[in-house]
Write an enzyme that holds these catalytic residues in place. Structure first.
Site, PDB file in Angstrom:
ATOM      1  N   ALA A 123       0.822  -1.213   0.000  1.00  0.00           N
ATOM      2  CA  ALA A 123       0.000   0.000   0.000  1.00  0.00           C
ATOM      3  C   ALA A 123       0.851   1.256   0.000  1.00  0.00           C
ATOM      4  O   ALA A 123       0.476   2.278  -0.573  1.00  0.00           O
ATOM      5  CB  ALA A 123      -0.916  -0.010   1.221  1.00  0.00           C
ATOM      6  N   ASN A 146       6.396   2.634  10.287  1.00  0.00           N
ATOM      7  CA  ASN A 146       5.911   3.054  11.601  1.00  0.00           C
ATOM      8  C   ASN A 146       6.771   2.454  12.695  1.00  0.00           C
ATOM      9  O   ASN A 146       7.310   1.356  12.522  1.00  0.00           O
ATOM     10  CB  ASN A 146       4.468   2.588  11.802  1.00  0.00           C
ATOM     11  CG  ASN A 146       3.488   3.471  11.058  1.00  0.00           C
ATOM     12  OD1 ASN A 146       3.581   4.687  11.103  1.00  0.00           O
ATOM     13  ND2 ASN A 146       2.558   2.848  10.363  1.00  0.00           N
ATOM     14  N   LYS A 183       4.064  10.508  15.513  1.00  0.00           N
ATOM     15  CA  LYS A 183       3.258   9.510  14.782  1.00  0.00           C
ATOM     16  C   LYS A 183       2.752   8.434  15.738  1.00  0.00           C
ATOM     17  O   LYS A 183       1.647   7.923  15.600  1.00  0.00           O
ATOM     18  CB  LYS A 183       4.096   8.889  13.655  1.00  0.00           C
ATOM     19  CG  LYS A 183       3.307   7.953  12.709  1.00  0.00           C
ATOM     20  CD  LYS A 183       2.760   8.672  11.489  1.00  0.00           C
ATOM     21  CE  LYS A 183       1.669   7.901  10.759  1.00  0.00           C
ATOM     22  NZ  LYS A 183       2.130   7.029   9.699  1.00  0.00           N
ATOM     23  N   ASN A 224      -3.989   1.587  16.619  1.00  0.00           N
ATOM     24  CA  ASN A 224      -3.628   0.278  16.085  1.00  0.00           C
ATOM     25  C   ASN A 224      -3.932  -0.822  17.092  1.00  0.00           C
ATOM     26  O   ASN A 224      -4.610  -1.790  16.777  1.00  0.00           O
ATOM     27  CB  ASN A 224      -2.145   0.245  15.688  1.00  0.00           C
ATOM     28  CG  ASN A 224      -1.912   0.826  14.306  1.00  0.00           C
ATOM     29  OD1 ASN A 224      -2.134   0.166  13.307  1.00  0.00           O
ATOM     30  ND2 ASN A 224      -1.501   2.081  14.251  1.00  0.00           N
ATOM     31  N   GLU A 250       3.039  -5.438  13.856  1.00  0.00           N
ATOM     32  CA  GLU A 250       4.238  -4.650  14.160  1.00  0.00           C
ATOM     33  C   GLU A 250       4.316  -4.321  15.659  1.00  0.00           C
ATOM     34  O   GLU A 250       4.508  -3.163  16.041  1.00  0.00           O
ATOM     35  CB  GLU A 250       4.238  -3.372  13.320  1.00  0.00           C
ATOM     36  CG  GLU A 250       4.297  -3.648  11.823  1.00  0.00           C
ATOM     37  CD  GLU A 250       4.517  -2.382  10.999  1.00  0.00           C
ATOM     38  OE1 GLU A 250       5.663  -2.168  10.548  1.00  0.00           O
ATOM     39  OE2 GLU A 250       3.565  -1.616  10.814  1.00  0.00           O
TER      40      GLU A 250
END
Lengths: 306, 306
Positions: B14, B106, B188, B196, B270
């Site tokens: 993506a 990230n 971030k 998340n 992650e």
């Protein structure tokens, strides 16, 4: 010895059905207040299928309206704490000035909330160490354990405590008297807070929670947080108690904590008394239960999305 | 102006598919390293269906083996951080002594880990602010946003940074240069850590998480914890940034954070870079991210039970 004590059991689920049947089976006068199971139990009686031997009460003294019940010397409150707002109405008709209320519940602060509503009445807090489920109307299945730990909250003299203890022991229920109810309630929370909440958030029984290193570590961190909060609130619990609880749970058969059963049946969970009350009490004493609150907020989300 | 920069894109999902296609579409030389989609893209090309106008690369320069690729001036690392252990092997064949690696990922600490493996090479950390999904082989769907924030980690001079920025802007990608990469990465995380993790643990998109008071409160507490951890690690972020992030998310359409997509597809999450690295970094600076760690441990349990 004085006159035999008359018992009332409010809430006839896995806890009330079990202890009430034990007392009745040993010959005590026990009046049961039932709600949804009233008609069934009136007709078919109460069955406790137990590892210690089954008990069948064919004609228990059952009521579906507290105002029609005889007054009681000792009232066992065996409702979930989520129903505690009903207690003033349910208890008022059956209490005498010298009655004793035993709150067999999980959480913190229930006794303190009841006291001003019935000043003068004796209040005992009790913790049930039992694996027991209600498997059908008037049908309790007792799987393991069964001991009660009791601690006096207020207005209970030694003679009354002795008489109650005597009655339970005569019904083959093991009784431990906790010298300090606050400490005893926090000790129970050391197990309840991690296992109840995580079993719901992660939809897993105790054995699966214990099978993964990270959840074992989280369980221990939550236990230590409860122990630190307890200390802030004046209840001394050794950190080795966390290890004892984890070892004991590791050895247990796969178990669904009561909150997981509530969750699976889409019943209101005991978030308020089991999580928010300890968090608030600790905060009042300057300690923030960050991990516990994280779990509690997730539970609230899950309940909001039933 | 010097010679045109040659780009390589490692990981064509993506993120890599989107930015690589943007650069290629504006006439830059872009070599794509693909894995599972190689055969498909070689035959059918790469499609980016985008709110800013679709891009179809009929014959992109695709490779399935880094050792056969031309060396690159600029390498966009667009893998999930869960694949970062492959970076030494994937990057070595395409790097020159003066190459620049841009890690569009990230988490925290990826640049610091790469630096000793390729000393001298330029490293930039980049954060993509984009809603973009890979919906099929060689098929990216770009839903919203698309800006990149970049911060230099090491060995990047102003001329190189200008050239890269120029190329992206010429491809109509908005670029912000962060004066401090550490702060930009922590900023971030302020969004990433709550949304998340909770989207996975509570299996819910952003709109449902924002619809319940307790999860809103938990999200804010997690954000404040990240901001406090950032401060301990030398990154100043205003607490009002938490409110800004929450308001922006409240206005977004229902969104599945990348970790929720990983979870739903049973891909490795992650957890390490997005949770454990910040927790470890904060701990090194004397701050314990208790709420964040609670979420991380739950995520690890969920992944262990895929």
């Amino acid at each position: 010895m004085g006159k035999d004590l008359v018992y009332a059991v409010v809430g006839c689920g896995a806890i009330g059905g079990f202890y009430g049947a034990k007392l009745a089976n040993s010959g005590k006068a026990v009046n049961f207040l039932l709600h949804s199971d009233y008609d069934y139990v009136k007709l078919h009686g109460l069955t406790v299928e137990s590892v210690d031997g089954d008990i069948i009460l064919e004609h228990p003294a059952v009521y579906n309206d507290a105002t029609t019940m005889p007054s009681a010397d000792v009232v066992l409150v065996c409702l979930k704490t989520t129903a505690n707002h009903q207690l003033p109405e349910l208890l008022r008709p059956i209490l005498k000035p010298d009655s004793t209320v035993i709150m067999i519940q999980n959480g913190l602060g229930m006794e303190r909330d009841l006291q001003p509503i019935f000043p003068g009445v004796g209040i005992i807090g009790a913790m049930a160490f039992i694996c027991s489920n209600k498997v059908g109307k008037g049908h309790i299945r007792h799987l393991d354990y069964g001991a009660l730990t009791m601690g006096i909250h207020c207005n209970v003299d030694a003679a009354r405590m002795d008489a109650i203890t005597h009655d339970f022991r005569a019904s083959s229920v093991a009784i431990t008297i906790a010298p300090d109810l606050n400490t005893a309630r926090w000790r129970k929370l050391v197990w309840n807070i991690p296992y109840n909440g995580l079993s719901v958030v992660l939809n897993s029984e105790t054995d699966r929670l214990m099978a993964v290193e990270e959840t074992r570590s989280l369980i221990r961190s939550l236990m230590i947080e409860v122990i630190e909060a307890a200390k802030a609130c004046g209840a001394e619990i050794s950190t080795s108690f966390a290890d004892e609880m984890m070892e004991a749970t590791q050895k247990m058969k796969p178990y669904r904590p009561s909150m997981m059963l509530d969750f699976l049946n889409h019943r209101k969970m005991e978030i308020s008394r089991m999580y928010l009350s300890p968090v608030a009490e600790a905060k009042k004493h300057g300690f923030e239960m960050k991990r516990t609150m994280t779990v509690a907020q997730m539970l609230a989300f899950i309940e909001a999305n039933y």
